[in-house]
Structure formats: structure tokens, C-alpha cells
Design a protein around this motif. Structure first.
Motif, PDB file in Angstrom:
ATOM      1  N   ASP A  21      -2.637  19.044   1.702  1.00 30.53           N
ATOM      2  CA  ASP A  21      -1.949  17.805   1.331  1.00 30.53           C
ATOM      3  C   ASP A  21      -0.522  18.127   0.886  1.00 30.53           C
ATOM      4  OD1 ASP A  21      -4.290  16.465   1.781  1.00 30.53           O
ATOM      5  OD2 ASP A  21      -4.780  16.128  -0.340  1.00 30.53           O
ATOM      6  N   VAL A  22       0.414  17.245   1.194  1.00 32.06           N
ATOM      7  CA  VAL A  22       1.782  17.380   0.690  1.00 32.06           C
ATOM      8  C   VAL A  22       1.974  16.353  -0.411  1.00 32.06           C
ATOM      9  CG1 VAL A  22       4.240  17.205   1.227  1.00 32.06           C
ATOM     10  CG2 VAL A  22       2.674  18.243   2.889  1.00 32.06           C
ATOM     11  N   LEU A  23       2.268  16.833  -1.620  1.00 32.23           N
ATOM     12  CA  LEU A  23       2.427  15.971  -2.781  1.00 32.23           C
ATOM     13  C   LEU A  23       3.858  15.992  -3.276  1.00 32.23           C
ATOM     14  CD1 LEU A  23      -0.783  16.960  -4.800  1.00 32.23           C
ATOM     15  CD2 LEU A  23      -0.530  15.156  -3.097  1.00 32.23           C
ATOM     16  N   THR A  24       4.284  14.911  -3.852  1.00 36.88           N
ATOM     17  CA  THR A  24       5.624  14.829  -4.436  1.00 36.88           C
ATOM     18  C   THR A  24       5.500  14.584  -5.931  1.00 36.88           C
ATOM     19  OG1 THR A  24       5.734  12.447  -3.969  1.00 36.88           O
ATOM     20  CG2 THR A  24       6.661  13.953  -2.318  1.00 36.88           C
ATOM     21  N   GLY A  25       6.563  14.933  -6.645  1.00 34.97           N
ATOM     22  CA  GLY A  25       6.555  14.732  -8.080  1.00 34.97           C
ATOM     23  C   GLY A  25       7.870  15.112  -8.717  1.00 34.97           C
ATOM     24  N   THR A  26       7.854  15.146 -10.037  1.00 34.25           N
ATOM     25  CA  THR A  26       9.055  15.451 -10.822  1.00 34.25           C
ATOM     26  C   THR A  26       8.847  16.754 -11.581  1.00 34.25           C
ATOM     27  OG1 THR A  26       9.488  13.094 -11.121  1.00 34.25           O
ATOM     28  CG2 THR A  26      10.587  14.614 -12.638  1.00 34.25           C
ATOM     29  N   VAL A  27       9.824  17.633 -11.522  1.00 37.01           N
ATOM     30  CA  VAL A  27       9.729  18.912 -12.214  1.00 37.01           C
ATOM     31  C   VAL A  27       9.678  18.663 -13.721  1.00 37.01           C
ATOM     32  CG1 VAL A  27      10.874  21.116 -12.691  1.00 37.01           C
ATOM     33  CG2 VAL A  27      10.945  20.126 -10.382  1.00 37.01           C
ATOM     34  N   ALA A  28       8.619  19.168 -14.358  1.00 34.73           N
ATOM     35  CA  ALA A  28       8.434  18.944 -15.792  1.00 34.73           C
ATOM     36  C   ALA A  28       8.947  20.120 -16.620  1.00 34.73           C
ATOM     37  CB  ALA A  28       6.965  18.697 -16.098  1.00 34.73           C
ATOM     38  N   GLU A  29       8.700  21.342 -16.143  1.00 34.34           N
ATOM     39  CA  GLU A  29       9.100  22.530 -16.907  1.00 34.34           C
ATOM     40  C   GLU A  29       9.259  23.703 -15.958  1.00 34.34           C
ATOM     41  OE1 GLU A  29       7.684  24.995 -20.915  1.00 34.34           O
ATOM     42  OE2 GLU A  29       6.189  23.952 -19.698  1.00 34.34           O
ATOM     43  N   ILE A  30      10.238  24.558 -16.262  1.00 33.76           N
ATOM     44  CA  ILE A  30      10.465  25.761 -15.472  1.00 33.76           C
ATOM     45  C   ILE A  30      10.375  26.964 -16.402  1.00 33.76           C
ATOM     46  CG2 ILE A  30      12.099  27.053 -14.039  1.00 33.76           C
ATOM     47  CD1 ILE A  30      13.336  24.382 -13.230  1.00 33.76           C
ATOM     48  N   THR A  31       9.454  27.885 -16.104  1.00 34.90           N
ATOM     49  CA  THR A  31       9.307  29.110 -16.872  1.00 34.90           C
ATOM     50  C   THR A  31       9.250  30.285 -15.906  1.00 34.90           C
ATOM     51  OG1 THR A  31       6.890  29.137 -16.866  1.00 34.90           O
ATOM     52  CG2 THR A  31       7.969  27.853 -18.601  1.00 34.90           C
ATOM     53  N   ARG A  32       9.242  31.483 -16.436  1.00 35.76           N
ATOM     54  CA  ARG A  32       9.165  32.668 -15.588  1.00 35.76           C
ATOM     55  C   ARG A  32       7.835  32.749 -14.860  1.00 35.76           C
ATOM     56  NH1 ARG A  32      11.112  38.035 -18.566  1.00 35.76           N
ATOM     57  NH2 ARG A  32      10.811  38.763 -16.412  1.00 35.76           N
ATOM     58  N   SER A  33       6.791  32.175 -15.444  1.00 41.52           N
ATOM     59  CA  SER A  33       5.462  32.267 -14.849  1.00 41.52           C
ATOM     60  C   SER A  33       5.185  31.171 -13.832  1.00 41.52           C
ATOM     61  CB  SER A  33       4.389  32.231 -15.942  1.00 41.52           C
ATOM     62  OG  SER A  33       4.473  31.023 -16.673  1.00 41.52           O
ATOM     63  N   GLU A  69      15.426  21.934 -10.863  1.00 39.09           N
ATOM     64  CA  GLU A  69      15.881  21.591 -12.205  1.00 39.09           C
ATOM     65  C   GLU A  69      14.900  20.613 -12.822  1.00 39.09           C
ATOM     66  OE1 GLU A  69      19.719  19.844 -11.971  1.00 39.09           O
ATOM     67  OE2 GLU A  69      19.061  18.057 -10.871  1.00 39.09           O
ATOM     68  N   VAL A  70      14.752  20.700 -14.139  1.00 38.92           N
ATOM     69  CA  VAL A  70      13.854  19.791 -14.844  1.00 38.92           C
ATOM     70  C   VAL A  70      14.331  18.360 -14.611  1.00 38.92           C
ATOM     71  CG1 VAL A  70      12.981  19.056 -17.095  1.00 38.92           C
ATOM     72  CG2 VAL A  70      13.213  21.495 -16.581  1.00 38.92           C
ATOM     73  N   GLY A  71      13.410  17.490 -14.211  1.00 40.00           N
ATOM     74  CA  GLY A  71      13.747  16.105 -13.907  1.00 40.00           C
ATOM     75  C   GLY A  71      14.027  15.866 -12.442  1.00 40.00           C
ATOM     76  N   GLY A  72      14.204  16.957 -11.708  1.00 34.67           N
ATOM     77  CA  GLY A  72      14.466  16.832 -10.280  1.00 34.67           C
ATOM     78  C   GLY A  72      13.196  16.552  -9.498  1.00 34.67           C
ATOM     79  N   ARG A  73      13.367  16.072  -8.280  1.00 34.83           N
ATOM     80  CA  ARG A  73      12.233  15.746  -7.429  1.00 34.83           C
ATOM     81  C   ARG A  73      11.894  16.934  -6.532  1.00 34.83           C
ATOM     82  NH1 ARG A  73       8.944  11.942  -8.338  1.00 34.83           N
ATOM     83  NH2 ARG A  73       8.781  11.272  -6.161  1.00 34.83           N
ATOM     84  N   VAL A  74      10.602  17.047  -6.210  1.00 36.61           N
ATOM     85  CA  VAL A  74      10.161  18.151  -5.380  1.00 36.61           C
ATOM     86  C   VAL A  74       8.954  17.725  -4.546  1.00 36.61           C
ATOM     87  CG1 VAL A  74       8.608  19.085  -7.145  1.00 36.61           C
ATOM     88  CG2 VAL A  74       9.513  20.599  -5.374  1.00 36.61           C
ATOM     89  N   SER A  75       8.892  18.241  -3.321  1.00 39.87           N
ATOM     90  CA  SER A  75       7.726  18.062  -2.459  1.00 39.87           C
ATOM     91  C   SER A  75       7.136  19.439  -2.203  1.00 39.87           C
ATOM     92  CB  SER A  75       8.110  17.407  -1.129  1.00 39.87           C
ATOM     93  OG  SER A  75       8.524  16.076  -1.318  1.00 39.87           O
ATOM     94  N   ALA A  76       5.816  19.542  -2.208  1.00 42.01           N
ATOM     95  CA  ALA A  76       5.171  20.834  -1.996  1.00 42.01           C
ATOM     96  C   ALA A  76       3.781  20.619  -1.416  1.00 42.01           C
ATOM     97  CB  ALA A  76       5.084  21.605  -3.308  1.00 42.01           C
ATOM     98  N   GLU A  77       3.285  21.646  -0.731  1.00 40.70           N
ATOM     99  CA  GLU A  77       1.954  21.559  -0.114  1.00 40.70           C
ATOM    100  C   GLU A  77       0.906  22.184  -1.022  1.00 40.70           C
ATOM    101  OE1 GLU A  77      -0.194  23.330   3.857  1.00 40.70           O
ATOM    102  OE2 GLU A  77       1.643  22.148   4.128  1.00 40.70           O
ATOM    103  N   VAL A  78      -0.249  21.583  -1.068  1.00 40.80           N
ATOM    104  CA  VAL A  78      -1.354  22.094  -1.863  1.00 40.80           C
ATOM    105  C   VAL A  78      -1.923  23.335  -1.187  1.00 40.80           C
ATOM    106  CG1 VAL A  78      -3.656  21.615  -2.789  1.00 40.80           C
ATOM    107  CG2 VAL A  78      -1.935  19.780  -2.691  1.00 40.80           C
ATOM    108  N   ILE A  79      -1.975  24.451  -1.931  1.00 41.80           N
ATOM    109  CA  ILE A  79      -2.575  25.672  -1.393  1.00 41.80           C
ATOM    110  C   ILE A  79      -3.891  26.008  -2.081  1.00 41.80           C
ATOM    111  CG2 ILE A  79      -0.434  26.690  -0.540  1.00 41.80           C
ATOM    112  CD1 ILE A  79      -0.267  28.336  -3.089  1.00 41.80           C
ATOM    113  N   ALA A  80      -4.166  25.350  -3.204  1.00 39.24           N
ATOM    114  CA  ALA A  80      -5.445  25.552  -3.892  1.00 39.24           C
ATOM    115  C   ALA A  80      -5.626  24.481  -4.957  1.00 39.24           C
ATOM    116  CB  ALA A  80      -5.525  26.928  -4.530  1.00 39.24           C
ATOM    117  N   VAL A  81      -6.874  24.077  -5.158  1.00 37.01           N
ATOM    118  CA  VAL A  81      -7.221  23.178  -6.258  1.00 37.01           C
ATOM    119  C   VAL A  81      -8.046  24.004  -7.237  1.00 37.01           C
ATOM    120  CG1 VAL A  81      -8.379  21.052  -6.939  1.00 37.01           C
ATOM    121  CG2 VAL A  81      -7.230  21.183  -4.712  1.00 37.01           C
ATOM    122  N   ASP A  82      -7.439  24.318  -8.383  1.00 36.01           N
ATOM    123  CA  ASP A  82      -8.071  25.190  -9.371  1.00 36.01           C
ATOM    124  C   ASP A  82      -8.818  24.328 -10.388  1.00 36.01           C
ATOM    125  OD1 ASP A  82      -8.744  27.035 -11.316  1.00 36.01           O
ATOM    126  OD2 ASP A  82      -6.866  28.146 -11.145  1.00 36.01           O
TER     127      ASP A  82
END
Length: 274
Positions: A21-33, A69-82
Motif C-alpha cells: 500500500d502507498v500511504l501519505t501523511g505528515t512528518v511528525a518527528e525526525i530522529t537518527r533512528s 522536514e517536520v510538518g512536511g508531507r510525505v508518501s511512502a510504501e508499506v514494507i511491513a506491518v509490525d
């Protein structure tokens, strides 16, 4: 998240998500991990996670802050449901080159692919496949790790293949982090250990040179490409302090087979006691 109602809502959402699935959303937090994403389909909590290796095929060595960037929009594909971690693992790189991603997803373990050796590195070999799109970053879409090059021991991958050589390999897995097909060259060749195991038996006497001495024992070459281990306790009637006290590399020794492990491809040996 925390209440029974919230947990139930999240569980229900996760059951609707599928790999691919390709999901869209808003970046909430960016960390090294990793980067967490507040998904449009589930706005109660940022349960989408993009790992550092799933940001972009062209961002190796960079950071998420260079791309998102935090608050920015992003689209990404699901590679696993943990489910245990209550997360949806996402890959942004999957959306950068849909043609390549679709091609890689179409491959199946065990499938045989042909290609040309494009580059030899200390960590493995890149293969430019005959069919399919090119990789946007690497010399080839196919990649063979060192252990998958040959059943036989070697020091340098150039002992097995050479740049420009045309080879046929077997597909192992689709590496979603690097956007490549992990391949095996040795899987296309007979396993010499299994052939050896079919013609010998426990208790059989063999002869061969010591190829390597280690603290816990010594390795003996008993056939072409086949080595067995004599544990330190089996080297002499009285256990030596170290393996080197009993044998040296190059010594010709007589051994007896005490175990044949075909699953782990291991041969346990002992020295006949006179």
C-alpha cells in the motif's frame, strides 16, 4: 495511545494495512533512528515509521533532515506491518522509482536471472541484470554477498568472477533497503558437501592436510573443497593446551569421521588413537 478504546482503534487500522500500500501523511518527528509519520488514514498517533535506510536510494550517508522536514508531507510504501510494535514500516525510496520497485516485487525466491558482473567490491558483487530497469545509484540491480558467491573457500571475489563476465544466479530476496535483488551464484551449482556426505559415513578413515589451526581445534581438508574440524579435545589422547601443540598447518594427518551434519554443512573429525 494508551486507553483500551485507542488501542482497539489502532489494532483495527493495522488490520486494514497491507504490504505494498502507498500511504501519505505528515512528518511528525525526525530522529537518527527514524522518521515518524502521522498517517492521513490514522490521525490519532504517528504510527508510520520510515527507517534511515528507507529514505532515499540516493541519500546514503545523509540524514532524514536533508530530505524531510517536520510538518512536511510525505508518501511512502508499506514494507511491513509490525503488530507487536504497533507500527507501519514505510519506505519512501519505494516511491522514487516505481518501475524498478515494481520489477523487484515481481521477482520470486528461486527464480534464475542472468546478468553481467558490473563491479566487484570487498563486500560483494554487483550484477547488471539482462532484464529490467537500471538502478539509480548502484552499478547493478543484482547483488551477491560474499558467502553466496561459491561453495568453496576463497580470499577475494575476483577468484570466483570477473568484471564483464556473464553469469546466471538464483534470486534469494528483494532487499527493500537498497532496492536490489539479492542473488546467489552458488545456488546454481551442486553443493560439494552434500555430494561428499552421500559417499562417506561415520567411522570412515580419511587423510588430509591441516589447513587452519584455531584455538578450539584444527581444520583438515579431506576432499576437494571439503574441510572438517578436529576439536581440541580430539587432537591427541592427552588434551593439549593449544591446538598448535598437536598439529601445524601443512601436516598430513589421518582422521576418522565422528559426525556428518548435512543441515549445517559441518564435518566433525577425530584422530584414531593407536
Amino acid at each position: 495511545m494508551g486507553t483500551v478504546e485507542e488501542e482497539s482503534s489502532l489494532a483495527a487500522f493495522l488490520r486494514t494495512v497491507n504490504v505494498g500500500d502507498v500511504l501519505t501523511g505528515t512528518v511528525a518527528e525526525i530522529t537518527r533512528s527514524g522518521t515518524t509519520v502521522l498517517l492521513d488514514a490514522f490521525a490519532a498517533a504517528p504510527v508510520g515509521v520510515i527507517g534511515p535506510l528507507d529514505l532515499s536510494w540516493g541519500s546514503f550517508g545523509g540524514s532524514a533532515a536533508d530530505i524531510l522536514e517536520v510538518g512536511g508531507r510525505v508518501s511512502a510504501e508499506v514494507i511491513a506491518v509490525d503488530l507487536p510494535e504497533r507500527q507501519v514500516r514505510l519506505s519512501r525510496s519505494a516511491t522514487e522509482n516505481p518501475q524498478l520497485w515494481a520489477h523487484l516485487k515481481s521477482l520470486r525466491p528461486g527464480q534464475r536471472l542472468s546478468g553481467t558482473v558490473a563491479a566487484i567490491e570487498r563486500f560483494g558483487v554487483f550484477v547488471d541484470l539482462d532484464d529490467g530497469p537500471d538502478h539509480p545509484v548502484f552499478p547493478g540491480v543484482g547483488f551477491i554477498t560474499m558467502p553466496e558467491l561459491s561453495w568453496h573457500r576463497f580470499e577475494d571475489p575476483s577468484e570466483v568472477v570477473s568484471v564483464g563476465e556473464h553469469i546466471t544466479c538464483e534470486v534469494l530476496v528483494f532487499d527493500t533497503h537498497n532496492g536490489e535483488a539479492r542473488l546467489s551464484l552458488r545456488a546454481t551449482q551442486p553443493d560439494p558437501f552434500q555430494q561428499f556426505a552421500r559417499r562417506v559415513h561415520v567411522g570412515q578413515i580419511l587423510h588430509g592436510p591441516v589447513t587452519k589451526v584455531v584455538p578450539f581445534g584444527a581444520f583438515i581438508r579431506v576432499a576437494d573443497g571439503i574441510e572438517g574440524l578436529i576439536h581440541l579435545s580430539e587432537l591427541t589422547a592427552s588434551t593439549p593446551e593449544v591446538s598448535g601443540d598437536a598439529v601445524q598447518v601443512g601436516d598430513e594427518v589421518t582422521v576418522i569421521i565422528i559426525e556428518i551434519d548435512t543441515l549445517r554443512r559441518r564435518l566433525a573429525l577425530s584422530r584414531p588413537m593407536v
